[in-house]
Design a protein around this motif. Structure first.
Motif, PDB file in Angstrom:
ATOM      1  N   SER A 108      -7.275   5.902   1.488  1.00 46.57           N
ATOM      2  CA  SER A 108      -6.984   5.364   2.816  1.00 46.57           C
ATOM      3  C   SER A 108      -5.881   4.311   2.749  1.00 46.57           C
ATOM      4  O   SER A 108      -4.967   4.295   3.586  1.00 46.57           O
ATOM      5  N   ARG A 132      -2.174   4.332   4.637  1.00 44.77           N
ATOM      6  CA  ARG A 132      -1.780   3.271   5.562  1.00 44.77           C
ATOM      7  C   ARG A 132      -0.482   2.603   5.115  1.00 44.77           C
ATOM      8  O   ARG A 132       0.353   2.234   5.941  1.00 44.77           O
ATOM      9  N   GLU A 164       2.420   4.961   5.977  1.00 44.29           N
ATOM     10  CA  GLU A 164       2.724   4.913   7.410  1.00 44.29           C
ATOM     11  C   GLU A 164       3.431   3.607   7.758  1.00 44.29           C
ATOM     12  O   GLU A 164       4.397   3.591   8.530  1.00 44.29           O
ATOM     13  N   MET A 165       2.990   2.509   7.189  1.00 45.21           N
ATOM     14  CA  MET A 165       3.554   1.204   7.501  1.00 45.21           C
ATOM     15  C   MET A 165       5.020   1.092   7.101  1.00 45.21           C
ATOM     16  O   MET A 165       5.845   0.560   7.847  1.00 45.21           O
ATOM     17  N   LEU A 209      -3.387  -4.878   2.373  1.00 47.32           N
ATOM     18  CA  LEU A 209      -2.358  -4.332   3.252  1.00 47.32           C
ATOM     19  C   LEU A 209      -1.601  -5.435   3.963  1.00 47.32           C
ATOM     20  O   LEU A 209      -0.371  -5.405   4.052  1.00 47.32           O
TER      21      LEU A 209
END
Length: 352
Positions: free
Chosen positions: A277, A281, A284-285, A340
């Motif tokens: 996961s 993420r 995508e970021m 993140l």
């Protein structure tokens, strides 16, 4: 073999391809071109993803006339895709198309080809000659015993000759097949026989999953040989996915230097954080950054820190926590849920 450093240059709107210029990334809208708002919105999304050139189908007068309004809203060159009706090619150019894509063999008689070429000269619009394995002329299919690379090349050069004999050489060539090896061989032959810039792609490649694999294999072989001046990944899905894939292919070949490269480990039984996961993420970021750096996302304390040190910045997981590593130096340890955010903060201030 003529490689991209030695191809002719062609100007498409505010962009030049060929002659050693960077490989330009293309996509095609899947909206009704006559729907100005929807088409412009999709093009703007493609621009944000990194698209350099966009193509729109022009099947009717309404679509041709919409080009002028669409161009007022976008910032990249627009190519009009024409099939059969030469009048749509002329109308598209009159409404500001930066390039047209035609097959001179399927728009009618000599007078119609004359009319399109004269309009292209008048408006200073280049022509992309497109040949597809699915529409290869039957005489060439019979001549070569099927759809072959040699037949595709002969068809393309025949169409180019139709334009050249009319004194027109502002040309881009594309020859596409859904078969990877046919496509590769056709481009290798074509690159030995012409110095026009080439638009490369594996046509009808498939869904986002299967099409990405097929396109990566085929385009990787072609581009690695120095063949290809502009590229499209053809996928059954959101056109933005075509741009993301094209950028990754070009980046892995050393042909694209804009945007962050993400490397991540495949996970194993040692992983103690939700790395799958987290990596998704992160990927995508980073789409929203134009930094030319490598980011590592690693899952355990065995290989993670070492692998992360080879990147410009990285995060390496432990048991519910992780390390932030920058330029090979461990900066700090943070809880898993903060990894993140900490990485994003570092990217936001990169180079400050």
């Amino acid at each position: 073999m003529v490689t991209r450093e030695h191809t002719r240059t062609v100007r498409i709107g505010n962009l030049t391809i060929g002659g050693g210029n960077p490989v330009a990334i293309q996509s095609m809208t899947n909206t009704r071109t006559s729907d100005v708002e929807a088409t412009a919105a999709q093009i703007l999304a493609l621009e944000e993803a990194g698209c350099d050139i966009v193509r729109c189908t022009v099947p009717d007068k309404e679509s041709a006339e919409a080009i002028a309004a669409i161009k007022e809203r976008i910032h990249i060159p627009l190519v009009a895709d024409i099939h059969f009706d030469y009048r749509m090619a002329i109308a598209a150019m009159e409404n500001g198309a930066d390039k047209i894509r035609i097959n001179p063999g399927n728009i009618g008689g000599e007078d119609r080809i004359d009319a399109v070429v004269e309009s292209a000269k008048r408006h200073h619009v280049p022509i992309r000659v497109g040949v597809n394995s699915g529409s290869l002329e039957l005489p060439l299919v019979d001549k070569y015993g099927g759809v072959t690379p040699e037949g595709l090349v002969e068809s393309a050069l025949d169409k180019v000759g139709m334009l050249e004999k009319r004194g027109f050489e502002d040309i881009v060539i594309s020859i596409k097949s859904s078969d990877v090896l046919t496509c590769v061989k056709a481009h290798e032959i074509l690159a030995q026989r012409t110095d026009y810039p080439l638009h490369v792609g594996i046509t009808e490649a498939g869904t986002v999953y299967g099409g990405n694999i097929k396109s990566s294999v085929g385009l990787g072989i072609i581009l690695y040989q120095g063949i290809g001046d502009t590229v499209r990944v053809s996928l059954t899905g959101d056109p933005v996915e075509e741009i993301r894939t094209a950028k990754l292919i070009l980046r892995d070949l050393g042909l694209y230097k804009h945007g962050i490269e993400v490397v991540s480990c495949p996970t194993c039984g040692r992983t103690r954080i939700d790395l799958i996961s987290l990596a998704g993420r992160v990927e995508e970021m980073v789409q929203h950054y134009s930094l030319d750096i490598k980011v590592a996302v690693m899952g355990c304390a065995v290989n993670g820190p070492g692998e992360a040190r080879e990147a410009d910045i990285g995060i390496a997981g432990g048991d519910g926590e992780g390390l932030l590593i920058k330029k090979g130096v461990i900066v700090k340890k943070v809880p898993e849920e903060a990894l993140l955010a900490v990485l994003k903060d570092e990217l936001d201030h990169w180079g400050a």
